[in-house]
Motif scaffolding. Structure first.
Motif, PDB file in Angstrom:
ATOM      1  N   PRO A 132       0.826  -1.203   0.000  1.00 37.74           N
ATOM      2  CA  PRO A 132       0.000   0.000   0.000  1.00 37.74           C
ATOM      3  C   PRO A 132       0.863   1.256   0.000  1.00 37.74           C
ATOM      4  N   SER A 133       0.272   2.404  -0.199  1.00 36.79           N
ATOM      5  CA  SER A 133       1.040   3.647  -0.149  1.00 36.79           C
ATOM      6  C   SER A 133       1.305   4.055   1.296  1.00 36.79           C
ATOM      7  N   ASN A 134       0.386   3.691   2.167  1.00 37.98           N
ATOM      8  CA  ASN A 134       0.531   3.960   3.595  1.00 37.98           C
ATOM      9  C   ASN A 134       0.087   2.734   4.384  1.00 37.98           C
ATOM     10  N   LYS A 135       0.804   2.457   5.470  1.00 39.18           N
ATOM     11  CA  LYS A 135       0.438   1.334   6.315  1.00 39.18           C
ATOM     12  C   LYS A 135       0.713   1.697   7.761  1.00 39.18           C
ATOM     13  N   VAL A 136      -0.324   1.602   8.584  1.00 33.59           N
ATOM     14  CA  VAL A 136      -0.160   1.793  10.017  1.00 33.59           C
ATOM     15  C   VAL A 136      -0.402   0.438  10.668  1.00 33.59           C
ATOM     16  N   THR A 137       0.532   0.015  11.493  1.00 36.77           N
ATOM     17  CA  THR A 137       0.403  -1.291  12.120  1.00 36.77           C
ATOM     18  C   THR A 137       0.791  -1.199  13.587  1.00 36.77           C
ATOM     19  N   GLU A 138       0.306  -2.141  14.344  1.00 36.03           N
ATOM     20  CA  GLU A 138       0.646  -2.184  15.766  1.00 36.03           C
ATOM     21  C   GLU A 138       1.968  -2.907  15.963  1.00 36.03           C
ATOM     22  N   GLN A 153       8.538  -9.008  10.048  1.00 34.70           N
ATOM     23  CA  GLN A 153       7.855  -9.735  11.111  1.00 34.70           C
ATOM     24  C   GLN A 153       8.044  -9.020  12.439  1.00 34.70           C
ATOM     25  N   ARG A 154       7.057  -9.150  13.295  1.00 30.90           N
ATOM     26  CA  ARG A 154       7.132  -8.600  14.665  1.00 30.90           C
ATOM     27  C   ARG A 154       7.641  -7.156  14.617  1.00 30.90           C
ATOM     28  N   THR A 155       6.904  -6.320  13.920  1.00 28.05           N
ATOM     29  CA  THR A 155       7.356  -4.950  13.693  1.00 28.05           C
ATOM     30  C   THR A 155       7.671  -4.208  14.989  1.00 28.05           C
ATOM     31  N   GLN A 156       8.663  -3.344  14.891  1.00 26.55           N
ATOM     32  CA  GLN A 156       9.086  -2.488  15.987  1.00 26.55           C
ATOM     33  C   GLN A 156       8.931  -1.032  15.563  1.00 26.55           C
ATOM     34  N   GLN A 157       8.896  -0.133  16.532  1.00 24.30           N
ATOM     35  CA  GLN A 157       8.719   1.281  16.208  1.00 24.30           C
ATOM     36  C   GLN A 157       9.851   1.813  15.326  1.00 24.30           C
ATOM     37  N   GLU A 158      11.046   1.279  15.499  1.00 22.20           N
ATOM     38  CA  GLU A 158      12.166   1.757  14.687  1.00 22.20           C
ATOM     39  C   GLU A 158      12.070   1.310  13.229  1.00 22.20           C
ATOM     40  N   ASP A 159      11.091   0.447  12.926  1.00 22.34           N
ATOM     41  CA  ASP A 159      10.878   0.048  11.540  1.00 22.34           C
ATOM     42  C   ASP A 159      10.085   1.107  10.773  1.00 22.34           C
ATOM     43  N   SER A 160       9.548   2.070  11.475  1.00 22.93           N
ATOM     44  CA  SER A 160       8.773   3.129  10.826  1.00 22.93           C
ATOM     45  C   SER A 160       9.675   3.891   9.863  1.00 22.93           C
ATOM     46  N   GLY A 178       9.712   3.526  -7.234  1.00 25.61           N
ATOM     47  CA  GLY A 178       8.296   3.680  -6.968  1.00 25.61           C
ATOM     48  C   GLY A 178       8.090   4.828  -5.988  1.00 25.61           C
ATOM     49  N   SER A 179       6.841   5.096  -5.651  1.00 26.31           N
ATOM     50  CA  SER A 179       6.539   6.195  -4.728  1.00 26.31           C
ATOM     51  C   SER A 179       6.684   5.795  -3.271  1.00 26.31           C
ATOM     52  N   GLY A 180       6.874   4.518  -3.031  1.00 22.53           N
ATOM     53  CA  GLY A 180       7.159   4.081  -1.674  1.00 22.53           C
ATOM     54  C   GLY A 180       5.926   3.704  -0.864  1.00 22.53           C
ATOM     55  N   THR A 181       6.179   2.991   0.204  1.00 27.30           N
ATOM     56  CA  THR A 181       5.171   2.679   1.215  1.00 27.30           C
ATOM     57  C   THR A 181       5.617   3.316   2.522  1.00 27.30           C
ATOM     58  N   ARG A 182       4.776   4.183   3.057  1.00 29.77           N
ATOM     59  CA  ARG A 182       5.092   4.788   4.354  1.00 29.77           C
ATOM     60  C   ARG A 182       4.557   3.884   5.451  1.00 29.77           C
ATOM     61  N   LEU A 183       5.465   3.302   6.211  1.00 34.09           N
ATOM     62  CA  LEU A 183       5.089   2.394   7.297  1.00 34.09           C
ATOM     63  C   LEU A 183       5.210   3.111   8.632  1.00 34.09           C
ATOM     64  N   THR A 184       4.142   3.060   9.395  1.00 31.03           N
ATOM     65  CA  THR A 184       4.133   3.623  10.737  1.00 31.03           C
ATOM     66  C   THR A 184       3.777   2.517  11.715  1.00 31.03           C
ATOM     67  N   VAL A 185       4.649   2.281  12.659  1.00 31.17           N
ATOM     68  CA  VAL A 185       4.418   1.263  13.683  1.00 31.17           C
ATOM     69  C   VAL A 185       4.074   1.986  14.987  1.00 31.17           C
ATOM     70  N   VAL A 186       2.874   1.698  15.496  1.00 29.69           N
ATOM     71  CA  VAL A 186       2.416   2.398  16.701  1.00 29.69           C
ATOM     72  C   VAL A 186       2.348   1.454  17.902  1.00 29.69           C
TER      73      VAL A 186
END
Lengths: 114, 111
Positions: free
Chosen positions: A8-14, A80-87, A106-114
């Protein structure tokens, strides 16, 4: 396609969840690269694929990161097992072949880990 | 270890002025030096590139100057325009290996 497509262009995950990022390179491009762009850190190389050769995984920051490229085309980057520093913004690029000059990003995927 | 060092981190230039961004490298095996331009929300786009057998390459208002002995190269944007406001990355690679990027320069051109 006309360009490199990422989704996706943006992804917010826990924190602790797994994520998959997709890259669809330009048709006919045999080389595919993943980079990570963090604020003020430039572009950090993660992994590249060249045709059917074994990928260069030397830039992957930990074993939580993996990538595959199916049929020499679409690639998926899995964290896997995302961490905040993966944002970060995860960028995919392709070229005709390794060493053929500039990449097309590409335009990239912005990943935000909350 | 940063393979390519870029400066300045940010730059503000008046419209019509010259923007200059500098990069330095250590690995003498590098044989390809591109510059990328990135607008917010977009991926970097190849702007101009040079190989070490020439000292200068010009494309329109954009010029790369390359100093092999000093292991430095720079991007000059002549007659800078507000539309040039973007982040610029230098990069280097060798023998078709992966690119090493600088940390980027945020350019703002004031009308």
């Amino acid at each position: 396609g006309a360009g490199v497509s990422q989704s996706p262009s943006n992804k917010v995950t826990e924190k602790g969840k797994d994520v998959e990022l997709r890259c669809d390179p330009i048709s006919g491009h045999t080389a595919l690269y993943w980079y990570r762009q963090s604020l003020g850190q430039g572009l950090e190389f993660l992994i590249y694929f060249q045709g059917n050769s074994a990928p260069d995984k030397s830039g992957l920051p930990s074993d939580r990161f993996s990538a595959e490229r199916t049929g020499g085309s679409v690639s998926t980057l899995t964290i896997q097992r995302t961490q905040q520093e993966d944002s970060a913004v995860y960028l995919c690029a392709s070229s005709w072949r390794q060493g053929s000059g500039g990449y097309t990003f590409g335009s990239g995927t912005r990943l935000t880990v909350v | 270890q940063q393979q390519v060092k870029q400066s300045p981190q940010s730059l503000i230039v008046q419209k019509g002025g010259i923007s200059i961004i500098n990069c330095a490298y250590e690995n003498t095996a590098f044989d390809y030096f591109p510059w990328y331009q990135q607008f917010p929300g977009k991926g970097p786009a190849l702007l101009i590139a040079i190989r070490p057998d020439v000292s200068e390459k010009k494309e329109g208002r954009f010029t790369i100057s390359f100093n092999k002995s000093a292991k430095q190269f720079s991007l000059h944007i002549m007659d800078s325009q507000p539309g040039d406001s973007a982040t610029y990355f230098c990069a280097a690679s060798y023998s078709g290996n992966q690119f090493y990027f600088g940390t980027g320069t945020s350019l703002t051109v004031i009308p």
